[in-house]
Scaffold this active site. Sequence first.
Site, PDB file in Angstrom:
ATOM      1  CD1 TRP A  10      -2.407  -1.723  -0.038  1.00  0.00           C
ATOM      2  CD2 TRP A  10      -3.404  -0.790   1.739  1.00  0.00           C
ATOM      3  NE1 TRP A  10      -3.670  -2.250   0.054  1.00  0.00           N
ATOM      4  CE2 TRP A  10      -4.308  -1.712   1.145  1.00  0.00           C
ATOM      5  CE3 TRP A  10      -3.813  -0.094   2.878  1.00  0.00           C
ATOM      6  CZ2 TRP A  10      -5.591  -1.930   1.651  1.00  0.00           C
ATOM      7  CZ3 TRP A  10      -5.088  -0.321   3.386  1.00  0.00           C
ATOM      8  CH2 TRP A  10      -5.963  -1.226   2.782  1.00  0.00           C
ATOM      9  CD  GLU A  92       8.017   3.166  -4.567  1.00  0.00           C
ATOM     10  OE1 GLU A  92       7.441   3.025  -3.478  1.00  0.00           O
ATOM     11  OE2 GLU A  92       7.458   2.969  -5.670  1.00  0.00           O
ATOM     12  CB  SER A 205       2.800  -1.745 -14.225  1.00  0.00           C
ATOM     13  OG  SER A 205       3.315  -0.459 -13.929  1.00  0.00           O
ATOM     14  N   GLY A 226       1.534  -2.951  -6.265  1.00  0.00           N
ATOM     15  CA  GLY A 226       1.409  -1.664  -5.592  1.00  0.00           C
ATOM     16  C   GLY A 226       0.035  -1.057  -5.817  1.00  0.00           C
ATOM     17  N   GLY A 227      -0.065  -0.184  -6.811  1.00  0.00           N
ATOM     18  CA  GLY A 227      -1.288   0.588  -7.038  1.00  0.00           C
ATOM     19  C   GLY A 227      -2.556  -0.253  -7.095  1.00  0.00           C
TER      20      GLY A 227
HETATM   21  C1  PEP Z   1       5.630  -1.878  -6.024  1.00  0.00           C
HETATM   22  O1  PEP Z   1       5.884  -0.733  -5.707  1.00  0.00           O
HETATM   23  O2  PEP Z   1       6.040  -2.829  -5.346  1.00  0.00           O
HETATM   24  C2  PEP Z   1       4.817  -2.070  -7.221  1.00  0.00           C
HETATM   25  C3  PEP Z   1       4.888  -3.219  -7.831  1.00  0.00           C
HETATM   26  O3  PEP Z   1       4.045  -1.020  -7.626  1.00  0.00           O
HETATM   27  P1  PEP Z   1       3.008  -0.977  -8.859  1.00  0.00           P
HETATM   28  O4  PEP Z   1       2.263  -2.278  -8.855  1.00  0.00           O
HETATM   29  O5  PEP Z   1       2.140   0.191  -8.577  1.00  0.00           O
HETATM   30  O6  PEP Z   1       3.820  -0.832 -10.096  1.00  0.00           O
END
Ligand code: PEP
Length: 245
Positions: A10, A92, A205, A226-227
């Site tokens: 999250w 990150e 993604s 993530g998102g």
């Molecule tokens: C993540 O930050 O671990 C990630 C996979 O983000 P997203 O799915 O948003 O690309």
Amino acid sequence: MRRKLVAGNWKMNGVRASLGELDAIAAMVAEGVDVAVAVPFTLIAAAAERVPGLGIGAQDVHHADAGAHTGCVSAAQAGDAGARFTIVGHSERRADCNETDTIVRAKAKAARRHGLDVILCVGETLAERDAGQAVSVVTAQLAGSLPEGAAGDWLSVAYEPVWAIGTGRTPTVADVAAMHGAVRAELRRLSGEEAARVRVLYGGSVTADNAAALIGASDVDGALVGGASLTAAKFVPIIAAAAAL
Ligand code: PEP
């Protein structure tokens, strides 16, 4: 032989009012895949209490057990709040907080000292991929940050190309399979037979539309999301896609 794991991250999103999203996500645990969500520290206790069947985890822990580290949270504290696992080495944090492989390894060791499972993230930047260095960068990160005694009952590795995180771009299925094969080979070199039990997740993604193809690629044992993990409406179809494989 390796059970699929779909884990959400999250990041710095979510307040107590968001916890309702976890109810439908927790219901997916019955579908034959492992499901986990790394929530912000502020929500670990409330989430663990609300959905005890779901694996609730932290997004990071400090490498020390306690001490003068203002604003940081130890693995012992995260576990005490109800976390069962933690992410370490997310790109990150490697970028925002200058976390090196040495620090990431120390964090993984701290997590183990306090009984937390670990999702260890590795991944190359676009410049590194364009320079043909993706495999060497990722395997070097793995060698530098994998703790000794790595074992499949507590460790997962997440391959997350930095350029795919939050961008809507993904590698081809063939590129994902090739990298996962390289990660598995490096795990074998580092950990021997145990490498066969360590889950290697893909992250970057992942959505309901691409989940079956990406998670279905050779040597992919699940996803770090993530998102699309922020709402049950987006996350549940990804878990369902993994369960159907
Ligand atoms: C993540 O930050 O671990 C990630 C996979 O983000 P997203 O799915 O948003 O690309």
